[in-house]
Design a protein around this motif. Structure first.
Motif, PDB file in Angstrom:
ATOM      1  N   LYS A  24       0.846  -1.212   0.000  1.00  0.00           N
ATOM      2  CA  LYS A  24       0.000   0.000   0.000  1.00  0.00           C
ATOM      3  C   LYS A  24       0.876   1.255   0.000  1.00  0.00           C
ATOM      4  CE  LYS A  24      -3.785   2.497   0.902  1.00  0.00           C
ATOM      5  NZ  LYS A  24      -4.775   2.740  -0.159  1.00  0.00           N
ATOM      6  N   PHE A  25       1.919   1.255   0.844  1.00  0.00           N
ATOM      7  CA  PHE A  25       2.795   2.426   0.925  1.00  0.00           C
ATOM      8  C   PHE A  25       3.433   2.696  -0.440  1.00  0.00           C
ATOM      9  CE2 PHE A  25       3.961   2.936   5.706  1.00  0.00           C
ATOM     10  CZ  PHE A  25       2.617   2.920   6.050  1.00  0.00           C
ATOM     11  N   ALA A  26       3.903   1.635  -1.095  1.00  0.00           N
ATOM     12  CA  ALA A  26       4.537   1.812  -2.406  1.00  0.00           C
ATOM     13  C   ALA A  26       3.516   2.360  -3.409  1.00  0.00           C
ATOM     14  CB  ALA A  26       5.123   0.489  -2.893  1.00  0.00           C
ATOM     15  N   ALA A  27       2.293   1.828  -3.354  1.00  0.00           N
ATOM     16  CA  ALA A  27       1.248   2.284  -4.282  1.00  0.00           C
ATOM     17  C   ALA A  27       0.899   3.753  -4.045  1.00  0.00           C
ATOM     18  CB  ALA A  27       0.000   1.419  -4.137  1.00  0.00           C
ATOM     19  N   GLY A  29       3.072   5.989  -3.268  1.00  0.00           N
ATOM     20  CA  GLY A  29       4.186   6.863  -3.643  1.00  0.00           C
ATOM     21  C   GLY A  29       5.387   6.845  -2.731  1.00  0.00           C
ATOM     22  N   ALA A  30       5.372   5.970  -1.712  1.00  0.00           N
ATOM     23  CA  ALA A  30       6.511   5.929  -0.775  1.00  0.00           C
ATOM     24  C   ALA A  30       7.647   5.067  -1.318  1.00  0.00           C
ATOM     25  CB  ALA A  30       6.046   5.373   0.572  1.00  0.00           C
ATOM     26  N   LEU A  31       8.867   5.376  -0.869  1.00  0.00           N
ATOM     27  CA  LEU A  31      10.005   4.467  -1.049  1.00  0.00           C
ATOM     28  C   LEU A  31       9.989   3.549   0.160  1.00  0.00           C
ATOM     29  CD1 LEU A  31      12.898   6.948  -1.917  1.00  0.00           C
ATOM     30  CD2 LEU A  31      11.824   5.289  -3.441  1.00  0.00           C
ATOM     31  N   VAL A  32      10.077   2.235  -0.057  1.00  0.00           N
ATOM     32  CA  VAL A  32       9.898   1.318   1.073  1.00  0.00           C
ATOM     33  C   VAL A  32      11.077   0.368   1.216  1.00  0.00           C
ATOM     34  CG1 VAL A  32       8.337  -0.321   2.174  1.00  0.00           C
ATOM     35  CG2 VAL A  32       7.404   1.392   0.628  1.00  0.00           C
ATOM     36  N   LEU A  33      11.602   0.261   2.441  1.00  0.00           N
ATOM     37  CA  LEU A  33      12.560  -0.784   2.784  1.00  0.00           C
ATOM     38  C   LEU A  33      11.786  -1.881   3.504  1.00  0.00           C
ATOM     39  CD1 LEU A  33      15.786  -1.286   2.845  1.00  0.00           C
ATOM     40  CD2 LEU A  33      15.480  -0.973   5.299  1.00  0.00           C
ATOM     41  N   LEU A  34      11.755  -3.073   2.891  1.00  0.00           N
ATOM     42  CA  LEU A  34      11.013  -4.192   3.480  1.00  0.00           C
ATOM     43  C   LEU A  34      12.002  -5.032   4.283  1.00  0.00           C
ATOM     44  CD1 LEU A  34       9.921  -3.769   0.284  1.00  0.00           C
ATOM     45  CD2 LEU A  34       8.211  -5.375   1.127  1.00  0.00           C
ATOM     46  N   ALA A  35      11.884  -5.005   5.607  1.00  0.00           N
ATOM     47  CA  ALA A  35      12.855  -5.676   6.471  1.00  0.00           C
ATOM     48  C   ALA A  35      12.216  -6.888   7.125  1.00  0.00           C
ATOM     49  CB  ALA A  35      13.352  -4.698   7.534  1.00  0.00           C
ATOM     50  N   GLY A  50       8.534  -3.125  -6.219  1.00  0.00           N
ATOM     51  CA  GLY A  50       9.577  -2.158  -6.547  1.00  0.00           C
ATOM     52  C   GLY A  50      10.195  -1.514  -5.326  1.00  0.00           C
ATOM     53  N   GLY A  51      10.246  -2.256  -4.227  1.00  0.00           N
ATOM     54  CA  GLY A  51      10.911  -1.753  -3.015  1.00  0.00           C
ATOM     55  C   GLY A  51      12.272  -2.390  -2.850  1.00  0.00           C
ATOM     56  N   ARG A  52      12.860  -2.227  -1.680  1.00  0.00           N
ATOM     57  CA  ARG A  52      14.181  -2.754  -1.393  1.00  0.00           C
ATOM     58  C   ARG A  52      14.062  -3.638  -0.155  1.00  0.00           C
ATOM     59  NH1 ARG A  52      19.193  -0.400  -2.611  1.00  0.00           N
ATOM     60  NH2 ARG A  52      20.805  -1.252  -1.256  1.00  0.00           N
ATOM     61  N   GLU A 216      -5.161  -5.758   3.504  1.00  0.00           N
ATOM     62  CA  GLU A 216      -5.605  -4.478   2.925  1.00  0.00           C
ATOM     63  C   GLU A 216      -6.323  -3.625   3.978  1.00  0.00           C
ATOM     64  OE1 GLU A 216      -6.101  -7.477   1.409  1.00  0.00           O
ATOM     65  OE2 GLU A 216      -4.443  -7.156   0.002  1.00  0.00           O
ATOM     66  N   ASP A 217      -7.110  -4.270   4.856  1.00  0.00           N
ATOM     67  CA  ASP A 217      -7.771  -3.518   5.936  1.00  0.00           C
ATOM     68  C   ASP A 217      -6.734  -2.818   6.807  1.00  0.00           C
ATOM     69  OD1 ASP A 217     -10.452  -4.410   5.444  1.00  0.00           O
ATOM     70  OD2 ASP A 217      -9.988  -6.312   6.439  1.00  0.00           O
ATOM     71  N   ILE A 218      -5.690  -3.552   7.164  1.00  0.00           N
ATOM     72  CA  ILE A 218      -4.674  -3.009   8.078  1.00  0.00           C
ATOM     73  C   ILE A 218      -3.840  -1.955   7.352  1.00  0.00           C
ATOM     74  CG2 ILE A 218      -2.777  -3.620   9.634  1.00  0.00           C
ATOM     75  CD1 ILE A 218      -5.772  -4.831  10.106  1.00  0.00           C
ATOM     76  N   ALA A 219      -3.548  -2.223   6.085  1.00  0.00           N
ATOM     77  CA  ALA A 219      -2.738  -1.282   5.308  1.00  0.00           C
ATOM     78  C   ALA A 219      -3.467   0.057   5.128  1.00  0.00           C
ATOM     79  CB  ALA A 219      -2.410  -1.890   3.941  1.00  0.00           C
ATOM     80  N   GLY A 220      -4.793   0.020   4.973  1.00  0.00           N
ATOM     81  CA  GLY A 220      -5.560   1.263   4.811  1.00  0.00           C
ATOM     82  C   GLY A 220      -5.424   2.152   6.039  1.00  0.00           C
ATOM     83  N   ALA A 221      -5.563   1.535   7.224  1.00  0.00           N
ATOM     84  CA  ALA A 221      -5.432   2.305   8.470  1.00  0.00           C
ATOM     85  C   ALA A 221      -3.990   2.796   8.633  1.00  0.00           C
ATOM     86  CB  ALA A 221      -5.829   1.428   9.661  1.00  0.00           C
ATOM     87  N   ALA A 222      -3.032   1.932   8.304  1.00  0.00           N
ATOM     88  CA  ALA A 222      -1.616   2.296   8.441  1.00  0.00           C
ATOM     89  C   ALA A 222      -1.287   3.479   7.535  1.00  0.00           C
ATOM     90  CB  ALA A 222      -0.734   1.103   8.101  1.00  0.00           C
ATOM     91  N   CYS A 223      -1.812   3.445   6.326  1.00  0.00           N
ATOM     92  CA  CYS A 223      -1.539   4.521   5.370  1.00  0.00           C
ATOM     93  C   CYS A 223      -2.077   5.846   5.903  1.00  0.00           C
ATOM     94  CB  CYS A 223      -2.155   4.185   4.021  1.00  0.00           C
ATOM     95  SG  CYS A 223      -1.936   5.492   2.806  1.00  0.00           S
TER      96      CYS A 223
END
Ligand code: ADP
Length: 246
Positions: A24-27, A29-35, A50-52, A216-223
């Motif tokens: 969601k963050f990438a969609a 417009g964020a740059l995301v480091l997936l750790a 398209g993250g790192r 997706e539910d959690i990502a919406g709130a996080a965004c």
């Protein structure tokens, strides 16, 4: 593009809620480091969006410091940190949970938040801005039998969220939490004791909106909580639970 050009770290992004948040963050417009401790899983997710990817054990201070250094080298600065990596223990009566299991749950779910703060807060303070989001659980508010010490670890996270929010507000840093209800993932079995149609029906009956959570539910709130739209929101522990905690 609600997170345009924001630089975000998402821990535990190899699967489940963390992967959904990273996507969601990438969609947006964020740059995301997936750790993640599971580097292959994080790399697979990173390739898709398209993250790192970065390897991290969130319970280890040295590993967290390396992750943050890697994030800075790759992205410049860190605007958003999502403390999502977490573990449960096998459901059992509280007095039967082994000490090593207790230590593991608190190291991954709680100590990680402290280690992340040690690594990231000085950077955010220096810039006078930043957002931290902790993924806790409805277990913090409405504990499940036999998940005793897991429930308590999530309660710790919500208190830590509020403590961080009040202390970091003067530095322009917002700190919030999301409390998801269980998703329909392998973890569900540990929330229910065992995964049978009867247990599912019983569990669903405790969720007024009548379904489990999705990434997706959690990502919406996080965004929302990590975006500038929530610029006046801090210290909130938001249930995303279909009404379970009402
Ligand atoms: P949820 O349903 O809460 O998203 P998952 O088990 O699907 O649960 O996701 C949790 C993620 O956290 C997994 O990708 C897992 O590899 C990761 N994780 C677990 N322990 C650690 C750790 N010590 N350090 C980093 N990541 C971890």
């Amino acid at each position: 593009m609600r997170l345009k050009d924001k630089r975000a770290i998402v821990t535990g992004a190899g699967s489940g809620f963390g992967a959904g948040i990273a996507r969601k963050f990438a969609a947006e417009g964020a740059l995301v480091l997936l750790a993640d401790i599971n580097h292959e899983a994080a790399e697979a997710q990173a390739r898709e969006i398209g993250g790192r990817a970065a390897h991290v054990d969130v319970s280890d201070g040295g590993s967290m410091a390396r992750m943050v250094a890697e994030a800075r080298a790759a992205m410049g600065e860190i605007d958003i940190l999502v403390n999502n990596a977490g573990v449960t223990h096998m459901p059992a009566p509280m007095e039967e949970i082994e000490e090593a299991e207790f230590d593991r749950v608190f190291a991954v779910n709680c100590k990680s938040v402290y280690l992340a703060a040690r690594a990231v807060v000085p950077l955010m303070k220096a810039r006078g801005s930043g957002v931290i989001l902790n993924i806790a659980s409805t277990a913090a508010v409405s504990p499940r039998p036999n998940l005793n010490w897991y429930n308590a670890s999530k309660g710790w996270m919500t208190t830590a969220t509020r403590a961080m929010a009040i202390e970091l507000a003067p530095h322009g840093i917002r700190v919030n939490a999301v409390n998801p209800v269980a998703g329909d993932t392998p973890l569900l079995a540990s929330f229910m004791g065992e995964d049978t149609p009867e247990r599912r029906a019983q569990f669903l009956a405790t969720i007024p909106l009548g379904r489990f959570s999705t990434p997706e539910d959690i990502a919406g709130a996080a965004c929302y909580l990590c975006s500038d739209e929530a610029g006046l929101v801090t210290g909130v522990c938001m249930e995303v639970d279909g009404g379970r905690c009402i």
